[in-house]
Design a protein around this motif. Structure first.
Motif, PDB file in Angstrom:
ATOM      1  N   PRO A 151       0.810  -1.219   0.000  1.00 52.91           N
ATOM      2  CA  PRO A 151       0.000   0.000   0.000  1.00 52.91           C
ATOM      3  C   PRO A 151       0.845   1.271   0.000  1.00 52.91           C
ATOM      4  CG  PRO A 151      -0.942  -1.603   1.492  1.00 52.91           C
ATOM      5  CD  PRO A 151       0.387  -2.160   1.064  1.00 52.91           C
ATOM      6  N   GLY A 152       1.840   1.335   0.910  1.00 51.56           N
ATOM      7  CA  GLY A 152       2.709   2.507   0.936  1.00 51.56           C
ATOM      8  C   GLY A 152       1.916   3.799   1.036  1.00 51.56           C
ATOM      9  N   THR A 153       2.267   4.773   0.200  1.00 49.11           N
ATOM     10  CA  THR A 153       1.561   6.068   0.185  1.00 49.11           C
ATOM     11  C   THR A 153       0.685   6.219  -1.045  1.00 49.11           C
ATOM     12  OG1 THR A 153       3.460   7.131  -0.913  1.00 49.11           O
ATOM     13  CG2 THR A 153       3.402   7.188   1.500  1.00 49.11           C
ATOM     14  N   ARG A 154       0.378   5.128  -1.708  1.00 47.49           N
ATOM     15  CA  ARG A 154      -0.422   5.208  -2.935  1.00 47.49           C
ATOM     16  C   ARG A 154      -1.800   5.785  -2.683  1.00 47.49           C
ATOM     17  NH1 ARG A 154       0.224  -0.598  -5.756  1.00 47.49           N
ATOM     18  NH2 ARG A 154      -1.048   0.438  -7.326  1.00 47.49           N
ATOM     19  N   TRP A 155      -2.318   5.620  -1.454  1.00 42.57           N
ATOM     20  CA  TRP A 155      -3.644   6.145  -1.132  1.00 42.57           C
ATOM     21  C   TRP A 155      -3.688   7.666  -1.249  1.00 42.57           C
ATOM     22  CZ3 TRP A 155      -4.180   9.521   2.970  1.00 42.57           C
ATOM     23  CH2 TRP A 155      -3.106   9.592   3.861  1.00 42.57           C
ATOM     24  N   GLN A 156      -2.520   8.310  -1.183  1.00 40.32           N
ATOM     25  CA  GLN A 156      -2.480   9.767  -1.262  1.00 40.32           C
ATOM     26  C   GLN A 156      -2.612  10.279  -2.696  1.00 40.32           C
ATOM     27  OE1 GLN A 156       1.330  10.406   0.652  1.00 40.32           O
ATOM     28  NE2 GLN A 156       0.358  10.774   2.633  1.00 40.32           N
TER      29      GLN A 156
END
Length: 226
Positions: free
Chosen positions: A188-193
């Motif tokens: 997931p990392g920061t992809r939600w941003q």
């Protein structure tokens, strides 16, 4: 290509929360803890139907894990994050107004009967394919002051689920499967941003179904629970 982390992280706030699961407690005691967390402002999102929905999710986790031929030692798992996600669990984040403590364990201490995974956390993952029953919802006034009906909330939940649902959601993955899942969908990392479709994919949750390897690890390490 994302590489599978070799460790898991358990976040907790004080020794009394370390390696605990609300579902192991008597109903009244668990509800009292939830009410205290809400009133303190630490976890205002713990709605009135949270405990009922948490039990629903754990029944699903247990059943799916057994259906894959696994033999969980615990009825209710201990929760970890695959790798770590300090930003999500940090002070003034989603869970608390203070910094958490961390327990990190190598994946290598667990066998395939001891650990499972969901992408993202188990409650979100299940609710994206099977929204909770309306009687677990909490009725709260909308911004216009009007009180929604249970039917309206249920419809909103289903629209939300349809908007963000992806193939990795609503599944329980084994230790041997999670590497392929990460290879296919990434961490997931920061992809939600930056990717609206990944808004709810904050971390991969690990469910530990046997506390014995943890006890052995802690007995031979210099870990300080405080």
């Amino acid at each position: 290509m994302d590489i599978l982390p070799t460790f898991i992280t358990h976040y907790y706030w004080g020794k009394d929360e370390m390696l605990k699961n609300l579902c192991n407690l008597p109903h009244n005691e668990a509800e009292a803890i939830i009410a205290n967390l809400r009133s303190s402002g630490k976890r205002v999102w713990l709605h009135s139907g949270y405990l009922k929905d948490r039990h629903r999710v754990e029944e699903w986790l247990y059943r799916e894990f057994e259906n894959k031929g696994k033999k969980p030692h615990l009825r209710h798992p201990l929760y970890f994050v695959l790798g770590e996600n300090d930003d999500f669990f940090c002070k003034n984040g989603f869970f608390s107004d203070k910094e958490p403590a961390k327990l990190q364990l190598p994946l290598a201490i667990f066998t395939s009967d001891m650990i499972s995974f969901t992408y993202p956390d188990s409650m979100t993952s299940l609710n994206l394919v099977s929204p909770p029953p309306p009687d677990t919802y909490e009725l709260r006034p909308r911004e216009d002051g009007q009180m929604p009906t249970l039917e309206e909330i249920d419809a909103e939940m289903r629209r939300f689920a349809e908007s963000y649902r992806q193939p990795q959601h609503g599944q329980v993955f084994t230790l041997s499967e999670i590497a392929d899942v990460v290879k296919r969908y990434g961490m997931p990392g920061t992809r939600w941003q930056s990717e609206p479709q990944r808004r709810i994919d904050r971390y991969i949750e690990a469910q530990v179904w046997d506390e014995r390897p943890i006890r052995e690890f802690l007995s031979t390490s210099t870990f300080d629970a405080s």
